[in-house]
Scaffold this active site. Structure first.
Site, PDB file in Angstrom:
ATOM      1  CD  GLU A  26      -3.498  -6.115   2.864  1.00 58.03           C
ATOM      2  OE1 GLU A  26      -4.723  -4.918   3.031  1.00 58.03           O
ATOM      3  OE2 GLU A  26      -2.626  -6.033   3.170  1.00 58.03           O
ATOM      4  CD  GLU A  53      -2.567  -1.091   2.074  1.00 56.29           C
ATOM      5  OE1 GLU A  53      -2.585  -0.147   3.354  1.00 56.29           O
ATOM      6  OE2 GLU A  53      -4.011  -1.903   2.239  1.00 56.29           O
TER       7      GLU A  53
END
Length: 365
Positions: free
Chosen positions: A310, A219
């Site tokens: 995810e 991320e």
């Protein structure tokens, strides 16, 4: 059924090249007209890891033309190469199931017991985290999962000194990025020392024969973790430093490098094909997240397999197929994300779908 075909023909499916995992979507994929002969690989060669690179099948007249296309990431050991080729083969043909673990719910099998009790299946991929310096515990669980025939992915929530955990990855930063990324400085040496903490743990897994889907600095383009606070250029430099250190100094040939974008997927954060094996996005928005998938395709085309690294609610097979969202794997986040965000009947249907690969259906590595 697709899943039965995959099980029966696993040896054929894993013949996707380590160099180019394309599914004929066009960016760097070689057309039939560019290839003058096909590669012949026997099942015994696959099992022993003796299969040849795809570049050996190209006509000598095309060598210079395709030199740039044939660039590859680091050499991998035989088992890691087999796993990577299998992952490549899933693009558009199936999706590998995955689940992130927690270790604070009374059992380190909390999520996996929940999935099995509600579906009769286990996920193929187990997600782990070197968070809070849990190198020994993570490695032990990784080796146990590997013995079951499963695939391991590891991320690392840590502070900017490469220690501790989640709060530190949010609330720390590198004070001088230029010095930290400049070889010969004290700041650079400190950064290398921090990176080496995970490298030593990964060496232990290498020696145990464990392949790792290594997902560092995930991320990064979201801006909330310290590794993204220095901007895209500094992030790319840091990624390449880690890649070079782990590959060339520590000789970690058991890693499949996963570049895990957030749901924003900004292309200027991409380290480049030579430093990445798998590219992915994550999102906690329900549905197939086809927009995130397309964003990644716009960055890497068909040159790399694309994962949903995810998620909260797992997209249904129908959603994936009708939108042509060809994630090679999904990994549900831990605790309430698997238990509260996924209806039990939907979870059972997904895990028993012919399109979804579970632990018992993985090939033997």
């Amino acid at each position: 059924m697709i899943k039965n075909t995959i099980r029966k023909c696993a040896a054929i499916l894993i013949l996707v090249s380590l160099v180019g995992c394309g599914q004929n979507k066009g960016v760097n994929n070689q057309s039939k007209a560019e290839t003058t002969k096909e590669e012949t690989v026997t099942k015994s060669q696959i099992e022993t890891g003796e299969n040849q690179d795809v570049e050996n099948t190209q006509s000598t007249t095309d060598t210079s033309q395709n030199e740039e296309k044939s660039k590859t990431t680091a050499v991998k050991n035989a088992k890691t190469e087999k796993i990577y080729k299998y992952i490549c083969s899933m693009q558009g043909k199936g999706i590998i199931s995955g689940q992130q673990e927690s270790t604070w719910m009374g059992s380190d099998q909390y999520e996996f017991d929940y999935i099995y009790n509600n579906t009769g299946k286990y996920p193929a991929i187990r997600g782990l985290d070197y968070m809070n310096d849990d190198f020994e515990g993570v490695n032990n669980r990784a080796m146990e999962w590997d013995k079951k025939g499963g695939i391991i992915t590891i991320c690392w929530h840590c502070g900017s000194d490469f220690s501790l955990g989640y709060n530190e990855c949010l609330n720390t930063n590198i004070s001088n990025w230029t010095d930290a990324l400049t070889e010969g400085t004290a700041e650079y040496d400190k950064m290398i020392e921090g990176m080496d903490r995970a490298a030593k743990a990964l060496v232990e897994l290498k020696n145990a024969g464990v392949t790792v889907l290594w997902r560092p600095f995930h991320e990064f383009d979201g801006g909330w973790f310290w590794w993204g606070k220095g901007g895209s250029k500094n992030f790319v430099k840091m990624w390449k430093i880690m890649y070079d250190r782990y590959t060339n100094y520590w000789k970690l040939d058991n890693l499949i490098w996963v570049c895990g974008f957030s749901d924003k997927c900004y292309g200027d954060w991409y380290p480049g094909d030579d430093y990445v094996d798998v590219v992915g996005a994550d999102s906690y928005t329900d549905g197939p997240n086809n927009d995130k998938y397309k964003n990644i395709v716009s960055i890497v085309g068909d040159r790399k397999p694309i994962c949903f690294h995810e998620c909260g609610k797992i997209p249904t097979v129908e959603q994936l197929k009708t939108t042509n969202t060809d994630w090679v794997w999904f990994m549900t986040w831990h605790t309430e994300y698997i238990t509260d965000h996924n209806d039990k009947s939907d979870l059972k249907k997904i895990y028993n779908s012919d399109y979804v690969i579970t632990l018992d259906e993985l090939p033997k590595w």
